[in-house]
Design a protein around this motif. Sequence first.
Motif, mmCIF file in Angstrom:
data_model
loop_
_atom_site.group_PDB
_atom_site.id
_atom_site.type_symbol
_atom_site.label_atom_id
_atom_site.label_comp_id
_atom_site.label_asym_id
_atom_site.label_seq_id
_atom_site.Cartn_x
_atom_site.Cartn_y
_atom_site.Cartn_z
ATOM 1 N N GLN A 48 5.570 8.678 1.029
ATOM 2 C CA GLN A 48 5.588 7.598 2.023
ATOM 3 C C GLN A 48 6.812 7.723 2.923
ATOM 4 O O GLN A 48 7.941 7.688 2.439
ATOM 5 C CB GLN A 48 5.623 6.263 1.282
ATOM 6 C CG GLN A 48 5.108 5.096 2.052
ATOM 7 C CD GLN A 48 5.165 3.827 1.223
ATOM 8 O OE1 GLN A 48 5.829 3.758 0.201
ATOM 9 N NE2 GLN A 48 4.489 2.805 1.668
ATOM 10 N N MET A 50 8.540 6.298 6.623
ATOM 11 C CA MET A 50 8.415 5.276 7.676
ATOM 12 C C MET A 50 9.574 5.357 8.663
ATOM 13 O O MET A 50 10.682 5.723 8.268
ATOM 14 C CB MET A 50 8.463 3.880 7.044
ATOM 15 C CG MET A 50 7.314 3.608 6.126
ATOM 16 S SD MET A 50 7.581 2.070 5.295
ATOM 17 C CE MET A 50 6.317 2.195 4.077
ATOM 18 N N TYR A 65 10.112 7.171 0.778
ATOM 19 C CA TYR A 65 10.130 6.623 -0.580
ATOM 20 C C TYR A 65 9.531 7.699 -1.477
ATOM 21 O O TYR A 65 8.363 8.079 -1.288
ATOM 22 C CB TYR A 65 9.316 5.335 -0.654
ATOM 23 C CG TYR A 65 9.912 4.222 0.177
ATOM 24 C CD1 TYR A 65 10.869 3.367 -0.363
ATOM 25 C CD2 TYR A 65 9.542 4.038 1.505
ATOM 26 C CE1 TYR A 65 11.431 2.362 0.402
ATOM 27 C CE2 TYR A 65 10.099 3.034 2.277
ATOM 28 C CZ TYR A 65 11.042 2.200 1.718
ATOM 29 O OH TYR A 65 11.597 1.204 2.479
ATOM 30 N N TYR A 67 9.129 9.728 -5.437
ATOM 31 C CA TYR A 67 9.125 9.601 -6.896
ATOM 32 C C TYR A 67 9.409 10.979 -7.498
ATOM 33 O O TYR A 67 8.844 11.970 -7.051
ATOM 34 C CB TYR A 67 7.764 9.113 -7.406
ATOM 35 C CG TYR A 67 7.334 7.802 -6.805
ATOM 36 C CD1 TYR A 67 7.957 6.622 -7.162
ATOM 37 C CD2 TYR A 67 6.314 7.755 -5.854
ATOM 38 C CE1 TYR A 67 7.580 5.412 -6.602
ATOM 39 C CE2 TYR A 67 5.932 6.545 -5.290
ATOM 40 C CZ TYR A 67 6.565 5.388 -5.667
ATOM 41 O OH TYR A 67 6.182 4.204 -5.101
ATOM 42 N N PRO B 115 4.063 1.363 -2.872
ATOM 43 C CA PRO B 115 3.944 1.719 -1.449
ATOM 44 C C PRO B 115 3.566 0.518 -0.577
ATOM 45 O O PRO B 115 4.018 0.408 0.562
ATOM 46 C CB PRO B 115 2.825 2.766 -1.438
ATOM 47 C CG PRO B 115 2.848 3.352 -2.804
ATOM 48 C CD PRO B 115 3.229 2.229 -3.727
ATOM 49 N N ALA B 116 2.742 -0.379 -1.142
ATOM 50 C CA ALA B 116 2.353 -1.573 -0.378
ATOM 51 C C ALA B 116 3.577 -2.447 -0.133
ATOM 52 O O ALA B 116 3.773 -2.978 0.968
ATOM 53 C CB ALA B 116 1.286 -2.352 -1.143
ATOM 54 N N ASN B 118 6.745 -1.423 -0.052
ATOM 55 C CA ASN B 118 7.621 -0.729 0.899
ATOM 56 C C ASN B 118 7.135 -0.907 2.335
ATOM 57 O O ASN B 118 7.927 -1.086 3.259
ATOM 58 C CB ASN B 118 7.678 0.766 0.579
ATOM 59 C CG ASN B 118 8.377 1.052 -0.728
ATOM 60 O OD1 ASN B 118 9.206 0.272 -1.194
ATOM 61 N ND2 ASN B 118 8.034 2.164 -1.365
ATOM 62 N N ALA B 119 5.810 -0.859 2.492
ATOM 63 C CA ALA B 119 5.243 -0.929 3.844
ATOM 64 C C ALA B 119 5.251 -2.346 4.408
ATOM 65 O O ALA B 119 5.325 -2.533 5.616
ATOM 66 C CB ALA B 119 3.814 -0.385 3.832
ATOM 67 N N ARG B 121 7.175 -5.224 3.273
ATOM 68 C CA ARG B 121 8.190 -6.215 2.894
ATOM 69 C C ARG B 121 8.737 -7.006 4.076
ATOM 70 O O ARG B 121 9.073 -8.188 3.920
ATOM 71 C CB ARG B 121 9.308 -5.595 2.067
ATOM 72 C CG ARG B 121 10.069 -4.488 2.723
ATOM 73 C CD ARG B 121 11.097 -3.995 1.745
ATOM 74 N NE ARG B 121 11.718 -2.797 2.197
ATOM 75 C CZ ARG B 121 12.574 -2.117 1.469
ATOM 76 N NH1 ARG B 121 12.895 -2.522 0.276
ATOM 77 N NH2 ARG B 121 13.115 -1.028 1.943
#
Lengths: 124, 140
Positions: A48, A50, A65, A67, B115-116, B118-119, B121
Amino acid sequence: MKSFTSFNKRIRAALVPVFNDDDDGNAPVAHLQYSGPANQYVIFNAGQTMPEVFGSGNNRVVRGYAYIDYFSKTDDSGVGSKVSQIETALNGADGFKVTQVTEVGRDEAGWYHTEFSLTVTGHV
Amino acid sequence: MARGDGFAEFNDMLKKISLKVKDPVVREQALEAMAKPIVDEAKRLAGPGGGVMDRPTGKLADSIVAEIPSDLMKKSQIDIGWTESGWYGVKLEKGYLHYAKHKPREFIKRPQIRPAYNAKRSAAADAAIKVLRKALEPID
């Protein structure tokens, strides 16, 4: 125009010095899947990414992000262990920040699993 | 201007704001508003077309919920997770080694909730602020 950057190379560069090569002569640091013979290995996934800073019509800084999943046949969770070496190596890399270390457990085949969550920032 | 001019009204307004923010109903509404964009995104990721699951049926997506703990001491917390029908969601979130006969072991990891989060917040924080602002409207 490039808008994002891949963190895979940087993650791999941070982790490879922590491990000895496996019997096949490869560092046991793999993206998504490892199928070598090592009894200690890591799998990384930087799925991910952004935008963090945007300017002049393009992303300037992006945040990823990621892992890191560490597997071992022995319990490597003590002081100075491989788990702490991995955490130190990740936190020492430029733009990396470990946000969570989770002992996921030990499965029926005897593999200990520890997960590192981290954020990685980078300039595009 | 004397120190007391307007200060009592200002102090009174602060007290009212404090009471509104502490109001369990407002707090619950704010928490639910915060959770909604994260739950929606997690459902999208886990569902058909979300790109996370190999063969999404929608069952795991349907099982993702937000829940305020019944513990009254934790009224500033909302948990997002899976119901019993999505018991395997946590395994997929953290990842596990899969063993099959005549095949090398395979690492399976399909995170949906982190991931949800992070996207979404920022959207979650905006949603909570909107609820609190609405609750404070009569005080303005």
